[in-house]
Scaffold this active site. Structure first.
Site, PDB file in Angstrom:
ATOM      1  N   CYS A   7      25.961 -27.892 -31.077  1.00  0.00           N
ATOM      2  CA  CYS A   7      26.319 -29.317 -31.095  1.00  0.00           C
ATOM      3  C   CYS A   7      26.567 -29.785 -32.530  1.00  0.00           C
ATOM      4  O   CYS A   7      27.549 -30.474 -32.800  1.00  0.00           O
ATOM      5  CB  CYS A   7      25.209 -30.169 -30.482  1.00  0.00           C
ATOM      6  SG  CYS A   7      25.144 -30.105 -28.685  1.00  0.00           S
TER       7      CYS A   7
ATOM      8  N   CYS B 250      24.165 -37.482 -31.809  1.00  0.00           N
ATOM      9  CA  CYS B 250      23.828 -36.866 -30.512  1.00  0.00           C
ATOM     10  C   CYS B 250      24.171 -37.845 -29.401  1.00  0.00           C
ATOM     11  O   CYS B 250      24.716 -37.483 -28.361  1.00  0.00           O
ATOM     12  CB  CYS B 250      22.331 -36.535 -30.433  1.00  0.00           C
ATOM     13  SG  CYS B 250      21.702 -35.534 -31.773  1.00  0.00           S
TER      14      CYS B 250
ATOM     15  N   CYS C  10      -1.262  -6.640 -23.877  1.00  0.00           N
ATOM     16  CA  CYS C  10      -2.161  -7.790 -24.004  1.00  0.00           C
ATOM     17  C   CYS C  10      -1.969  -8.782 -22.854  1.00  0.00           C
ATOM     18  O   CYS C  10      -2.932  -9.224 -22.244  1.00  0.00           O
ATOM     19  CB  CYS C  10      -1.911  -8.511 -25.326  1.00  0.00           C
ATOM     20  SG  CYS C  10      -2.538  -7.602 -26.751  1.00  0.00           S
TER      21      CYS C  10
ATOM     22  N   CYS D 186      27.752 -38.310 -27.536  1.00  0.00           N
ATOM     23  CA  CYS D 186      28.110 -37.508 -26.368  1.00  0.00           C
ATOM     24  C   CYS D 186      27.109 -37.670 -25.225  1.00  0.00           C
ATOM     25  O   CYS D 186      27.485 -37.746 -24.064  1.00  0.00           O
ATOM     26  CB  CYS D 186      28.191 -36.032 -26.729  1.00  0.00           C
ATOM     27  SG  CYS D 186      29.481 -35.662 -27.930  1.00  0.00           S
ATOM     28  N   HIS D 187      25.817 -37.708 -25.571  1.00  0.00           N
ATOM     29  CA  HIS D 187      24.779 -37.617 -24.532  1.00  0.00           C
ATOM     30  C   HIS D 187      24.229 -38.957 -24.081  1.00  0.00           C
ATOM     31  O   HIS D 187      23.504 -39.015 -23.092  1.00  0.00           O
ATOM     32  CB  HIS D 187      23.613 -36.757 -25.031  1.00  0.00           C
ATOM     33  CG  HIS D 187      23.983 -35.337 -25.334  1.00  0.00           C
ATOM     34  ND1 HIS D 187      24.183 -34.399 -24.358  1.00  0.00           N
ATOM     35  CD2 HIS D 187      24.202 -34.699 -26.505  1.00  0.00           C
ATOM     36  CE1 HIS D 187      24.496 -33.232 -24.916  1.00  0.00           C
ATOM     37  NE2 HIS D 187      24.524 -33.393 -26.218  1.00  0.00           N
TER      38      HIS D 187
ATOM     39  N   CYS E 154       3.172 -12.414 -33.159  1.00  0.00           N
ATOM     40  CA  CYS E 154       2.658 -11.366 -32.270  1.00  0.00           C
ATOM     41  C   CYS E 154       3.100  -9.993 -32.774  1.00  0.00           C
ATOM     42  O   CYS E 154       2.311  -9.058 -32.845  1.00  0.00           O
ATOM     43  CB  CYS E 154       3.175 -11.561 -30.842  1.00  0.00           C
ATOM     44  SG  CYS E 154       2.124 -12.599 -29.810  1.00  0.00           S
TER      45      CYS E 154
END
Lengths: 273, 107, 158
Positions: free
Chosen positions: A126, A89, A192, A92-93, A234
């Site tokens: 990514c 990661c 709700c 690139c970042h 839910c």
């Protein structure tokens, strides 16, 4: 005789439905309490406001918050080279802190992917496209941890999704989902979370359904879980057919519910019951 | 994903009582749940023992049963006596041990 | 004739409903099909832990929420009054409960180097029940305290 028995059965079965639908007023949360000021924006409030002091304490302290086990793991993965492209990661970042503010605008339409995408989708793209690494499961520990790590960089910043431009049709789709009655109980999300927030449904205090703290550690799950897992919960609770995590339906719903939470701070990783 | 989080002060005054907090990632499988697909009982697998060893001496330990929540959290106290190592050990059913060490300076 | 058939069918469906409800409740924390321990079982474990010695009330403070938001993760803090000196310290504190499948929750072993006989942890509680703490002092005496906690079951789990 048959009629009587059938009647009894109807009452027994319907009793559960009716009891669920028996909504009554609870003590309204005091929105002026300074302890919860951070979690109130205008007339909106997050689930933190109705959490017990014990649960709030677990969220307030990053050590007490078990989510950080996943966050720590993701922080280690951030720098780890994986996949055929030989990238991490960080390749690139750079530092993960650079992503401060990034998650506040998700989900959003991204031209080069030609779709509305969530933080989880982005992480998936990514990994598979740029790192050429194996995909992570939506509800797996790595994905949950990485999504939490990325969103954590924006903690405290207001949710700021756009519902204009290319996001607009997705917002409308999400809104439609939100107001659509569905399932055995014939409930929509709005029954709700718009009509009855702050009221009790049996022993449960209904929230605004604000998604600004996901992925979050739920005491019930005893682990970190995604927003789409909560949507599934839910839907199942109202006896509707749940959609898949990452599905177009839930992605549009994420945009709509995030828009509802506009102005509330990112709370990731929140702790809820 | 056996991973521990530990909070210990890096330094303390001699005689001072300090707090230690630990959180171990573990799902603490009770042995009472069934696999939804097969209907088979999922075997019990929990952390059954925690120990805190201060320079070779066990100062605090705990025996856990399945009623301890997943990702077992434990906060307890310890008296600072001398600089050295605090070792934390978690023992899982079946005998696997995870161990972490923290240094403390006592003045 | 049709009466009888219908009745049987209806009873079966009602039984299924009842059984499903029972499993849903029991399965909430501890898994399906297991009986809960009875208060007598917890009392028996207390007796075992103390070897039948006299147990006095006091010296123990239990901090528990009055109502647990979710029984899967209930924070509990216990402190036992003691000088925690070499001559006088708390050896062990046990937590028992009287409404889970088994009464044992955890035992905490202290030493004079603990400085204070206190701890916090998080426990699973299957339903409303009593949390009982039994502490053994270094002189062999026992103290106890207990507190009831309400556990809400069901609701919008998700």
């Amino acid at each position: 005789m048959v009629a009587f028995k059938l009647g009894a059965l109807f009452v027994a079965a319907a009793g559960f439905v009716m009891a669920n639908a028996a909504v009554y007023a609870a003590d309204a949360p005091n929105l002026n309490d300074p302890k919860i000021a951070k979690y109130v924006a205008g007339d909106k409030w997050s689930g933190y406001v109705t959490s017990t002091p014990e649960t709030r304490k677990m969220q307030d302290d990053d050590f007490e918050n078990p989510s950080f086990v996943w966050v720590d793991q993701a922080r280690a993965l951030w720098d780890k080279v994986d996949g055929k492209a030989g990238k991490s990661c960080a390749s690139c970042h750079g530092e993960v802190e650079k992503l401060k503010g990034a998650s506040t605008t998700y989900p959003k339409f991204v031209d080069k992917h030609n779709d509305l995408i969530t933080v989880e989708h982005q992480i998936g793209i990514c990994r598979t496209k740029y790192m050429e690494a194996d995909a992570w499961k939506w509800e797996g520990d790595q994905m949950l941890g990485m999504s939490a790590l990325v969103r954590l960089q924006s903690r405290g910043m207001p949710v700021n999704v756009s519902i204009d431009g290319k996001n607009k049709p997705f917002y409308e789709k999400g809104r439609e989902f939100y107001y659509q009655r569905r399932g055995h109980f014939d409930f929509s999300c709005a029954h709700c979370h718009v009509d009855n927030y702050g009221n009790m449904i049996r022993s449960e205090l209904l929230s605004h359904g604000m998604p600004n703290g996901f992925p979050q550690y739920r005491l019930k799950w005893q682990k970190l879980g995604s927003m789409h897992r909560r949507f599934r919960g839910c839907n199942k609770n109202t006896r509707a057919e749940p959609y898949k995590q990452g599905s177009p339906e839930y992605t549009a719903l994420e945009l709509y519910t995030m828009w509802r939470a506009s102005g509330l701070p990112v709370e990731t990783p929140a702790v809820r019951k | 994903m056996a991973k521990a989080r530990i909070k210990v002060p890096s330094s303390a005054k001699k005689g001072e009582i300090f707090e230690i907090k630990t959180l171990m990632s573990h799902n603490m499988e009770t042995g009472r749940r069934k696999d939804k697909k097969t209907g088979e009982l999922i075997p019990r697998k929990i952390i059954n023992k925690f120990e805190c060893v201060y320079n070779g001496k066990t100062v605090f330990s705990a025996d856990f049963h399945p009623s301890i929540s997943a990702n077992p959290y434990l906060a307890f106290s310890c008296r600072a006596t001398e600089s050295g190592k605090l070792e934390f050990r978690w023992t899982e059913d079946g005998g696997a041990v995870t161990s972490e060490t923290k240094e403390i300076q006592v003045s | 004739m049709s009466d009888t058939v219908s009745n049987v069918a209806i009873l079966d469906r009602r039984q299924v409903l009842t059984a499903a409800g029972a499993v849903a409740v029991a399965g909430f924390v501890m898994g399906p099909g297991f009986a809960f321990a009875k208060p007598e079982d917890a009392a028996a474990r207390v007796k075992e832990a103390t070897g039948g010695a006299a147990v006095k009330e006091g010296r123990i403070t239990i901090q528990l929420p009055q109502i647990a938001e979710n029984g899967n993760t209930v924070p509990v803090t216990v402190s036992v009054e003691s000088p925690m000196s070499d001559a006088d310290f708390v050896k062990v504190a046990h937590i028992f409960v009287d409404g889970n499948p088994t009464p044992d929750v955890a035992s905490f072993h202290f030493s004079p180097m603990s400085g204070k006989a206190d701890f916090s942890t998080r426990i699973r509680l299957a339903k409303t029940q009593n949390v009982i703490v039994v502490a053994q002092m270094s002189d062999g005496s026992f103290f106890t305290a207990s507190q009831q906690i309400k556990v809400t079951i069901g609701g919008c789990g998700g």
